[in-house]
Scaffold this motif. Structure first.
Motif, PDB file in Angstrom:
ATOM      1  N   HIS A   1       0.837  13.473   6.176  1.00  0.00           N
ATOM      2  CA  HIS A   1      -0.095  12.343   6.268  1.00  0.00           C
ATOM      3  C   HIS A   1       0.339  11.377   7.382  1.00  0.00           C
ATOM      4  CE1 HIS A   1      -2.000   8.505   4.904  1.00  0.00           C
ATOM      5  NE2 HIS A   1      -2.992   9.350   4.676  1.00  0.00           N
TER       6      HIS A   1
ATOM      7  N   GLU B   1       4.932  16.790   0.714  1.00  0.00           N
ATOM      8  CA  GLU B   1       3.848  16.230  -0.106  1.00  0.00           C
ATOM      9  C   GLU B   1       3.537  17.231  -1.209  1.00  0.00           C
ATOM     10  OE1 GLU B   1       0.411  14.750   2.185  1.00  0.00           O
ATOM     11  OE2 GLU B   1       1.763  14.570   3.895  1.00  0.00           O
TER      12      GLU B   1
ATOM     13  N   THR C   1       0.953   6.091  -4.655  1.00  0.00           N
ATOM     14  CA  THR C   1      -0.008   5.029  -4.350  1.00  0.00           C
ATOM     15  C   THR C   1      -0.750   4.610  -5.609  1.00  0.00           C
ATOM     16  OG1 THR C   1      -2.036   4.534  -3.125  1.00  0.00           O
ATOM     17  CG2 THR C   1      -1.697   6.825  -3.688  1.00  0.00           C
TER      18      THR C   1
ATOM     19  N   SER D   1       0.705   8.291   7.463  1.00  0.00           N
ATOM     20  CA  SER D   1       1.681   7.264   7.090  1.00  0.00           C
ATOM     21  C   SER D   1       3.108   7.802   7.176  1.00  0.00           C
ATOM     22  CB  SER D   1       1.395   6.730   5.682  1.00  0.00           C
ATOM     23  OG  SER D   1       1.400   7.788   4.742  1.00  0.00           O
TER      24      SER D   1
ATOM     25  N   SER E   1      -3.838   3.618  -5.110  1.00  0.00           N
ATOM     26  CA  SER E   1      -5.235   3.661  -4.653  1.00  0.00           C
ATOM     27  C   SER E   1      -5.987   4.906  -5.116  1.00  0.00           C
ATOM     28  CB  SER E   1      -5.298   3.545  -3.124  1.00  0.00           C
ATOM     29  OG  SER E   1      -4.789   4.717  -2.516  1.00  0.00           O
ATOM     30  N   LYS E   2      -5.297   5.814  -5.791  1.00  0.00           N
ATOM     31  CA  LYS E   2      -5.980   7.036  -6.217  1.00  0.00           C
ATOM     32  C   LYS E   2      -6.034   7.080  -7.759  1.00  0.00           C
ATOM     33  CE  LYS E   2      -4.382   8.822  -1.835  1.00  0.00           C
ATOM     34  NZ  LYS E   2      -5.377   8.111  -1.030  1.00  0.00           N
TER      35      LYS E   2
ATOM     36  N   THR F   1       0.865  -1.193   0.000  1.00  0.00           N
ATOM     37  CA  THR F   1       0.000   0.000   0.000  1.00  0.00           C
ATOM     38  C   THR F   1       0.899   1.240   0.000  1.00  0.00           C
ATOM     39  OG1 THR F   1      -0.046   0.228   2.406  1.00  0.00           O
ATOM     40  CG2 THR F   1      -1.813  -1.089   1.434  1.00  0.00           C
ATOM     41  N   GLY F   2       0.280   2.392  -0.218  1.00  0.00           N
ATOM     42  CA  GLY F   2       1.019   3.650  -0.113  1.00  0.00           C
ATOM     43  C   GLY F   2       1.450   3.895   1.326  1.00  0.00           C
ATOM     44  N   TYR F   3       0.601   3.497   2.248  1.00  0.00           N
ATOM     45  CA  TYR F   3       0.932   3.614   3.672  1.00  0.00           C
ATOM     46  C   TYR F   3       2.238   2.865   3.962  1.00  0.00           C
ATOM     47  CZ  TYR F   3       0.330   3.050   8.735  1.00  0.00           C
ATOM     48  OH  TYR F   3       0.514   3.060  10.091  1.00  0.00           O
TER      49      TYR F   3
HETATM   50  N1  PMP Z   1       0.187   9.411   1.341  1.00  0.00           N
HETATM   51  C1  PMP Z   1      -0.824  10.277   1.303  1.00  0.00           C
HETATM   52  C2  PMP Z   1      -0.512  11.740   1.160  1.00  0.00           C
HETATM   53  C3  PMP Z   1      -2.149   9.844   1.364  1.00  0.00           C
HETATM   54  O1  PMP Z   1      -3.161  10.726   1.342  1.00  0.00           O
HETATM   55  C4  PMP Z   1      -2.407   8.457   1.479  1.00  0.00           C
HETATM   56  C5  PMP Z   1      -3.805   7.884   1.549  1.00  0.00           C
HETATM   57  N2  PMP Z   1      -4.850   8.713   1.688  1.00  0.00           N
HETATM   58  C6  PMP Z   1      -1.325   7.584   1.542  1.00  0.00           C
HETATM   59  C7  PMP Z   1      -0.042   8.090   1.460  1.00  0.00           C
HETATM   60  C8  PMP Z   1      -1.532   6.102   1.706  1.00  0.00           C
HETATM   61  O2  PMP Z   1      -1.930   5.521   0.531  1.00  0.00           O
HETATM   62  P1  PMP Z   1      -2.664   4.105   0.479  1.00  0.00           P
HETATM   63  O3  PMP Z   1      -4.129   4.354   0.458  1.00  0.00           O
HETATM   64  O4  PMP Z   1      -2.168   3.479  -0.768  1.00  0.00           O
HETATM   65  O5  PMP Z   1      -2.229   3.342   1.680  1.00  0.00           O
END
Ligand code: PMP
Length: 418
Positions: A159, A202, A260, A161, A262-263, A133-135
């Motif tokens: 964020h 960011e 990520t 994460s 996921s977006k 994941t991005g997290y």
């Molecule tokens: N970085 C930022 C700036 C985010 O907004 C997010 C998720 N909203 C993430 C990382 C994490 O991404 P993911 O949903 O893939 O875990």
């Protein structure tokens, strides 16, 4: 030891000597009560929204009602792209539903290599590493890059994460005021010259939708000998000539880009890209890369197909920006207080006075068939209550007109606008 001895040992302890069990769950009582109080007002539980059916990147059925989605981060609308879906189907058929293992062991399949190739091509960089994941990409990169005796310097509005990546590592953590170039300069100037430093920025900050002055910040970081990591989660696909992000749009070089799937990519997963010649070593040392299972083949296949399409998605990019301008302009004209003066990104945040306003308006919009994100402290900056909208390239002008009419009606009913 005899059986008799064992039996004696198993006798129940004297009740007077047994410590009372401390219920570790009791620390959540305040949280449970707060949530219950919200639900008792008759509002839909915002954390229990179910997408019963999803019919397009911009529409779903929620509680039996056709609903426009305006809070999904599906910026480029890739979730229903026929080529992306076909790539996922083919990978499911050829490779099965999962990998069962870490990238380090049995979890690297053809499409993990494909998606890392696609990322290298998309960013024009030599290195790409995919995380689950991005997290986890932030968790892994930050905790691995900056070690004991080194420094992570991060924006106060980073964020979760990014904060968690700091906690996972052993570096010293220094925060600077949100988007404040002078404060970054000052804080970097106080650190030992010889120490390793990682500045984390960011491109777009997701709560208010504001963008970072990356060019100036990167210049300041370089002046102090720091490396820079930019999280471009909310900019991939539509900032800069190649859609690489705010760093590309502002013409600056960063050492590491985190993103990520996921977006804009429309699936799940995270990544980091870099031109550093030793970048591959991250795979050997990064715990959130090593000690977890890799993404399923269908996910990485859809991501690879989507990223390749994003390389030529100029029309979608233009449509997304048109949509952001139209919604921002319309909300501003109606008199709403917005997170940014201009449509700087594809996130538009409406700032409200308090929780009651936010909840009442959010509910009215949902009942009318519009889903937006509600956000409140501590997730929001400066204790604000927000209704956050994120646009999709697939929103039609007619949908945005409908959205504006709904905001006007609910804003007047709740007394947010005159
Ligand atoms: N970085 C930022 C700036 C985010 O907004 C997010 C998720 N909203 C993430 C990382 C994490 O991404 P993911 O949903 O893939 O875990």
């Amino acid at each position: 030891m005899t059986d008799a001895g064992l039996a004696t040992e198993k006798l129940p302890a004297d009740p007077a000597e047994v410590a009372p069990e401390r219920d570790l769950m009791s620390k959540f009582d305040a949280l449970i009560a707060e949530r219950q109080a919200l639900i008792d007002t008759g509002v839909t539980d915002p954390f229990a929204i179910v997408m019963e059916r999803v019919t397009s990147p911009t529409e779903a059925v929620i509680a039996g009602r056709d609903t426009i989605l305006l809070g999904t981060y599906n910026y480029m609308g890739m979730t229903f792209d026929p080529d992306v879906i076909a790539a996922g189907h083919a990978a499911l058929d050829q490779f099965g539903s999962g990998t069962n293992g870490s990238r380090m062991l049995n979890g690297t399949f053809r499409d993990h290599i494909e998606v890392e190739d696609a990322l290298r091509d998309f960013y024009g960089m030599t290195g790409a590493i995919v995380f689950s994941t991005g997290y986890m990409a932030n968790l892994g990169m930050i905790s691995t890059l900056a070690g004991k005796g080194e420094y992570v310097i991060l924006d106060a509005d980073s964020h979760a994460s990014i904060y968690d990546g700091c906690k996972q590592g052993n570096a010293e953590i220094v925060r600077f005021r949100h988007n404040d170039v002078a404060d970054l300069d000052k804080r970097l100037g106080r650190l030992p010259k010889e120490a390793g430093k990682l500045v984390i920025l960011e491109g777009v900050y997701s709560m208010l939708g504001d963008i970072a002055p990356l060019a100036e910040m990167v210049a300041v970081a370089k002046k102090h000998g720091a490396m820079v990591l930019s999280d471009e989660a909310h900019s991939m696909g539509f900032f800069g000539p190649h859609g690489r992000g705010v760093y590309e749009d502002q013409g600056c070089d960063v050492d590491f880009v985190v993103g990520t799937f996921s977006k804009s990519v429309g699936t799940v997963g995270g990544f980091c890209v870099s031109n550093h010649p030793k970048f591959e070593a991250i795979r050997l040392a990064c715990r959130p890369y090593i000690f977890t299972a890799s993404l399923p083949p269908s996910v990485v296949a859809t991501a690879a197909a989507s990223i390749r399409k994003l390389m030529t998605a100029d029309k979608k990019r233009a449509q997304l920006w048109d949509n952001a301008r139209k919604l921002h302009g319309g909300l501003k004209a109606l008199g709403f207080r917005l997170g940014t003066e201009n449509p700087d990104s594809a996130i538009i945040a409406i700032i409200l006075d308090d929780q009651e306003q936010a909840v009442t308006m959010w509910q009215a919009l949902l009942d009318g068939g519009l889903y937006v994100n509600m956000a409140r402290p501590p997730a929001t900056p400066a204790g604000t209550f927000l209704l956050r909208c994120s646009l999709c390239a697939e929103h039609t002008p007619a949908q945005i007109d409908t959205v504006l009419a709904m905001f006007e009606a609910s804003g007047r009913a709740v007394g947010v606008i005159g």
